[in-house]
Scaffold this active site. Structure first.
Site, PDB file in Angstrom:
ATOM      1  N   SER A 408     -14.321  -9.052 -12.794  1.00 31.47           N
ATOM      2  CA  SER A 408     -15.641  -9.783 -13.647  1.00 31.47           C
ATOM      3  C   SER A 408     -15.917 -11.294 -13.495  1.00 31.47           C
ATOM      4  CB  SER A 408     -15.981  -9.180 -14.923  1.00 31.47           C
ATOM      5  OG  SER A 408     -15.095  -9.702 -15.791  1.00 31.47           O
ATOM      6  N   HIS A 429     -19.109  -6.258  -8.508  1.00 27.55           N
ATOM      7  CA  HIS A 429     -19.012  -6.757 -10.174  1.00 27.55           C
ATOM      8  C   HIS A 429     -19.782  -5.430 -10.232  1.00 27.55           C
ATOM      9  CE1 HIS A 429     -19.646  -9.062 -14.098  1.00 27.55           C
ATOM     10  NE2 HIS A 429     -19.078  -8.115 -14.672  1.00 27.55           N
ATOM     11  N   GLU A 441     -23.265  -7.758  -9.202  1.00 25.62           N
ATOM     12  CA  GLU A 441     -23.138  -9.419  -7.680  1.00 25.62           C
ATOM     13  C   GLU A 441     -21.463  -8.015  -6.558  1.00 25.62           C
ATOM     14  OE1 GLU A 441     -21.506 -11.436 -11.258  1.00 25.62           O
ATOM     15  OE2 GLU A 441     -22.932 -12.740 -11.256  1.00 25.62           O
ATOM     16  N   ASN A 479     -21.726 -14.507 -14.959  1.00 33.18           N
ATOM     17  CA  ASN A 479     -20.660 -15.120 -16.275  1.00 33.18           C
ATOM     18  C   ASN A 479     -20.122 -16.688 -16.123  1.00 33.18           C
ATOM     19  OD1 ASN A 479     -20.745 -12.476 -17.314  1.00 33.18           O
ATOM     20  ND2 ASN A 479     -18.834 -11.535 -16.543  1.00 33.18           N
TER      21      ASN A 479
END
Ligand code: T1G
Length: 679
Positions: A408, A429, A441, A479
């Site tokens: 991640s 991801h 992702e 993120n």
């Protein structure tokens, strides 16, 4: 019809066959509308013609108004007029439906006097998903043809009906053979020649009017924040209360309000953004893809199991590898349990579940992945562990296999560098739960080959994901933007805000939950060093006291047995202690300041992500936040929202609170430019 019209006609046994050929989805653009109107004139003007069938070539019946025409000057005839013209015909008109008759497409079919559909057809009015409502009579004809209940549900949710269910509610008059639609429609037309056409507008509204309000109440949570669902239901209510023409006038008024509102612009933006995200700048769309017949997943934990389910459900066999038998058994049992739960809810038939499980091969042997086309690593989030695994994979995987990490935030280039095939390495991801969340992702390394990227993007669509390409950086796109939000939220706690106040601002904005609710759900202890004696910050203090979140019954909030949150005095004491230690004076903090300090920095980070080329386009960032974090679709994503707020207002807010403003954001503000296309 001009000779290059998308609408052509031919006559067979006195029946006029009107065909649309307007790829990719027979959208009802101006030329199609003009052609349909001309065809009805032809029907009316020729006594040899006794009836008509309206049909489409290609993959689907009309899939709606042409959304690319929205916001442009209207071109006559507009769709409502075309639908009315079809309906007013003195001779019967039959709609022959295959594929997805959606929106204006279904409204054209409702203008027809009868509807014949193949079993695989779907009929719906998804306008509400674009922040709109059926604007060509759909909200007034559906209660008359399909009844109030079906009309309310179809209009307010946008969920289509299959042909069988449509026939049950009266929306379809005959189910045709899958391969004999035209013949069956012609047969039906012949059967109604010489009869007075059955016009939807003349049919009585039927069903229980009380259903409308009950449906609104039952779905209040789902519709929270959206304008369109309630507008759709108001129009269905108008069909109950008003004569047809007044109902149409009411529908038109409600439609225009939505069309020129920000919510529909935002939702139309996301409709196109999601499709644009699938495109990779600089790589031809017809690039030769690598094989993708067999997938390997390393790690049978929550992520590995969820990832495997995506492929199994798409009919792709999966070999899943674990280091210990008990983990393997637990992982495969969890997959089975998930599928049984879905089957119990009717999502899958039992035989489908057996097929999925039959395509899953659990093993302890990494060598079993030797014939996989794609191998996805989903093991412990630690760089050394991942590098060791990829070095082993490099020896096991066949030449040309794609090697993906589900990391991640870790550096894909560093992982790729331990293999002799960095061109075959990238990140995938997934967001937890991996079999539920739509966002994926796809992280391209510096050396990731174009065909590897294209293959994974195509495969992502096949497994029902919305894939967005991200470059390598800490946190990729989603993120990375989450981080400044969480940092500022913690600072606001030190300065006097409470978790509940901050979370409420975000929930009122339209997020499914706020930063602290999210932290309690995901786990306050994620990334904690696990040493209860080492307390250096608020998070350490919470974790040291077992406040790991919902899973331990307490985190930033206390939870009752039904996981209902309540403010915690213990947490407040910890916050006060750290605020005192850091010498931070407590003060009243406005909701406006919370927005400026938690949402504006996300836009700023998005601008940096664009400057650095981590995202291909601003709309990709919006897609990430809509599908990965629940950003309210009626606000269009962080970058579209910034355009709506005004980038100059965002810059002023950031500067007021001492943030360093990204160059690109400052430029946009100064030039009064948008990040995203106005729709
Ligand atoms: N108008 C223009 N282009 C459209 C379109 C539309 N309605 N629908 C799809 N496209 C394009 C899409 O952008 C893509 O383009 C290509 O077609 C393939 O689409 C007055 C106001 C039909 C189920 O909301 O749900 O009618 O990227 O990738 O996955 O009451 O498209 O290739 O250049 O999605 O097979 C109501 C929207 C409009 C239906 C096919 N109708 N479309 O899915 O292909 S408003 C809708 C879809 C209206 C009236 C109101 C799906 C699909 P490109 P795709 P797909």
């Amino acid at each position: 019809m001009t000779n290059n019209s998308p609408i052509t006609t031919e006559v067979r046994d006195g029946i006029l066959i009107v065909t649309s050929n307007n790829p990719p989805v027979n959208a009802l653009g101006a030329a199609v509308r003009q052609g349909l109107a001309a065809a009805i004139d032809q029907l009316e003007g020729d006594d040899e013609l006794k009836a008509a069938v309206i049909r489409c070539e290609g993959r689907t019946f009309f899939a709606g108004a042409d959304i690319t025409e929205f916001g442009k000057p209207p071109v006559e005839p507009m769709l409502p007029a075309v639908v009315d013209k079809i309906e007013a015909s003195r001779k019967p008109v039959v709609g022959a439906i295959h594929g997805t008759a959606l929106g204006g497409g279904l409204e054209v079919a409702l203008g027809c006097h009868y509807r014949v559909a193949v079993p695989s057809a779907k009929l719906g009015v998804p306008e509400v998903k674009l922040g709109l409502l059926p604007g060509a009579g759909g909200t007034q004809r559906l209660p008359r043809v399909a009844g109030i209940e079906a009309a309310a549900e179809m209009c307010a949710t946008g969920t289509p009906l299959g042909a069988k269910k449509a026939a049950e509610v009266g929306l379809v008059d005959k189910i045709a053979g899958e391969e004999s639609l035209l013949d069956d429609a012609l047969g039906f037309a012949k059967g109604v020649v010489g009869t007075e056409p059955r016009r939807s507008r003349e049919m009585p509204v039927h069903g229980d009017p009380a259903f409308i309000q009950k449906f609104a109440t039952d779905n209040a949570k789902k519709f929270r924040g959206f304008d369109a669902p309630a507008a759709n239901l108001r129009c269905v209510q108008a069909a109950v209360e008003l004569p047809f023409d007044q109902g149409i006038a009411f529908e038109r008024q409600e439609f225009m309000k939505l069309m020129f509102g920000t919510q529909s612009a935002a939702q139309r933006h996301i409709f196109f953004a999601e499709r644009q995200a699938a495109k990779i700048d600089g790589i031809p769309e017809d690039i030769q893809l690598r094989p993708n017949k067999k997938v390997g997943v390393i790690g049978a934990g929550t992520m590995g199991g969820g990832i495997s389910m995506n492929f199994l459900q798409a009919g792709i066999p999966v070999t899943i590898v674990e280091a210990a038998q008990e983990n393997l058994d637990r992982g495969t049992a969890t997959i089975r349990k998930n599928y049984d739960a879905s089957a119990a809810k009717g999502r899958f038939k039992p035989e489908q579940v057996e097929a999925f499980m039959g395509a899953l091969t659990p093993t302890l042997d990494l060598e079993a992945l030797a014939d996989c086309d794609l191998i996805i690593e989903a093991i412990f989030e630690n760089m050394d562990v991942k590098k060791e695994m990829f070095a082993r994979l490099d020896k096991v995987a066949k030449p040309g296999a794609i090697l993906a990490s589900n990391t991640s935030y870790l550096d894909i280039n560093e992982i790729a560098a331990v293999t002799g095939r960095p061109q075959d390495v990238l990140g995938m991801h997934f967001f937890s739960p991996a079999n539920v969340m739509k966002l994926l992702e796809v992280v391209r390394g510096d050396k990731t080959a174009p065909d590897v990227l294209a293959t994974v993007m195509a495969l992502s669509k096949k497994i029902g994901k919305v894939a967005v390409i991200a470059g390598v950086c800490d946190g990729f796109i989603g993120n990375r933007m989450l981080k400044p939000r969480q940092v500022e939220a913690m600072k606001l706690l030190m300065e006097g805000a409470t978790p509940a106040q901050i979370d409420k601002v975000h929930v009122d904005f339209g997020m499914p939950m706020g930063p602290f609710q999210m932290s309690d759900l995901a786990g306050v202890d994620i990334g904690w060093h696990r040493d209860p004696n080492r307390v250096e910050n608020v998070r350490d203090a919470l974790c040291a006291k077992g406040r790991w979140g919902q899973k331990t019954g307490k985190g930033f909030y206390d939870y009752d047995e039904k996981r209902r949150p309540s403010p915690s005095a213990e947490v407040q004491a910890i916050l006060d202690e750290f605020a005192a230690k850091s010498g931070t004076a407590k003060r009243e903090i406005s909701d406006e300041e919370i927005v400026e300090r938690t949402l504006y920095p996300m836009v700023n980070e998005g601008a940096l992500i664009l400057e650095e080329g981590i995202a291909q386009r601003a709309s990709d960032i919006d897609v990430v936040w809509i599908y990965g974090y629940g950003w309210p679709v009626y606000r269009g994503g962080p970058m579209f929202w910034a355009d709506t707020e005004g980038n100059d207002k965002i810059v002023a807010g950031l500067e007021k609170h001492g943030f360093k403003v990204a160059k690109l954001l400052k430029e946009k503000a100064e030039k009064k430019e948008r990040f995203t296309r106005a729709v």
